[in-house]
Scaffold this active site. Sequence first.
Site, mmCIF file in Angstrom:
data_model
loop_
_atom_site.group_PDB
_atom_site.id
_atom_site.type_symbol
_atom_site.label_atom_id
_atom_site.label_comp_id
_atom_site.label_asym_id
_atom_site.label_seq_id
_atom_site.Cartn_x
_atom_site.Cartn_y
_atom_site.Cartn_z
ATOM 1 N N GLU A 176 -20.996 -37.343 25.133
ATOM 2 C CA GLU A 176 -21.574 -38.700 24.553
ATOM 3 C C GLU A 176 -22.469 -38.848 23.446
ATOM 4 O O GLU A 176 -23.338 -38.239 23.203
ATOM 5 C CB GLU A 176 -21.860 -39.437 25.961
ATOM 6 C CG GLU A 176 -23.116 -38.717 26.281
ATOM 7 C CD GLU A 176 -24.311 -38.333 25.565
ATOM 8 O OE1 GLU A 176 -24.593 -39.038 25.045
ATOM 9 O OE2 GLU A 176 -24.257 -37.285 26.040
ATOM 10 N N GLU A 325 -24.433 -34.871 23.533
ATOM 11 C CA GLU A 325 -23.320 -34.710 22.878
ATOM 12 C C GLU A 325 -21.969 -33.205 24.156
ATOM 13 O O GLU A 325 -21.305 -32.764 23.451
ATOM 14 C CB GLU A 325 -23.318 -34.176 21.560
ATOM 15 C CG GLU A 325 -24.001 -34.685 20.541
ATOM 16 C CD GLU A 325 -24.539 -34.061 19.169
ATOM 17 O OE1 GLU A 325 -23.829 -32.609 18.677
ATOM 18 O OE2 GLU A 325 -25.410 -34.835 18.533
#
Length: 362
Positions: A176, A325
């Site tokens: 994310e 991430e």
Amino acid sequence: MNDDASWWRRACAQPQNEAQTQAQARQGQLTKPPGSLGRLEEVAIRLAGLQGTPTPAVDRVWISVFAADHGVAAEGVSAFPQAVTGEMLRNFAGGGAAIAVLARALGAHLDVVDLGTVNDPGPIQGVRRWLIAPCSANFCERAAMTPAQLQAALAAGADSVRRAREHGAQLFVGGEMGIANTTAAAALACALLGRAPAELAGAGTGLDAHGIAHKVAVIERALALHASAAGPGDAQAVAAERLRRLGGFEIAALTGAYLAAAQAGLAVLVDGFITSVAALAARALNPGCEPWLLYAHRSQERGHAAVLDALQAHPLLDLGMRLGEASGAAVAVPLLRLSCALHGGMATFVQAGVSTGHAERA
């Protein structure tokens, strides 16, 4: 797959016990003392059940990173400006972000999905646009998502899983990016677990003690606003309403991805704090997904330990990471690969002509 608004309730696949039993038996025959490779043995055996083969592999890895902005950023809960989300999309696509470097090193497919950013960078080669809105609503004022937006976000995650399966992936990893998403994740975790914001809200992008205290106060306001608005229905419907009111587009997309992967029988490696909150939501929406979720690392973010405890999760690594991430999960992939290599490549006692130590003494 997602024509039915409640598709996420569908039964999840079941791990294959026979393959897991065969893998367990093989571990007992390899040239080593039983259990001497610790959790590397456990991971291989579990992957065998998830992949339906006594000799699992993690050669083909699919990493989906979902990016979205959050309306609660207007409350000043992040040390970085909201424009960073859109700017990071270019960095992902250009190969400069941490997850881009890690994906290249792993030979993994990196799928970057733009769900909506305030600073819209426009079409970027290497970024898929699944635009829902420029950002979620400020959940201190109203629900973060409309029902239609929640369905669109869940569907985005399911679509990435569909692509991963078409690619022949053996492992799905979700990541994310979104300014203020640790605030949304902490608020959602508080609602799902009944915990106080001061227990779960952390530094996020680098807040100091004053900033964390403000973040806690913002989450308290949001929880008070939505406390009596869980909505009618069973526990799964209540959890979905909490996700709609307190989550964000990328958190919901991760939730949808985990559920779709479990329904399809695709193993998932969960990253850090925000993705673990999405896993918590996925389990609340459909408890059958639980066997399909492996946990990569223990984040330094304050609330992660409590979320992992609630999930009864035992992550592979603890490196003090808190980037997101999917970076922590990517770092754990080599451990999964080595676990499978040892499991499939080591000789048995019979093959190596090595005594098991049980022969009678003269």
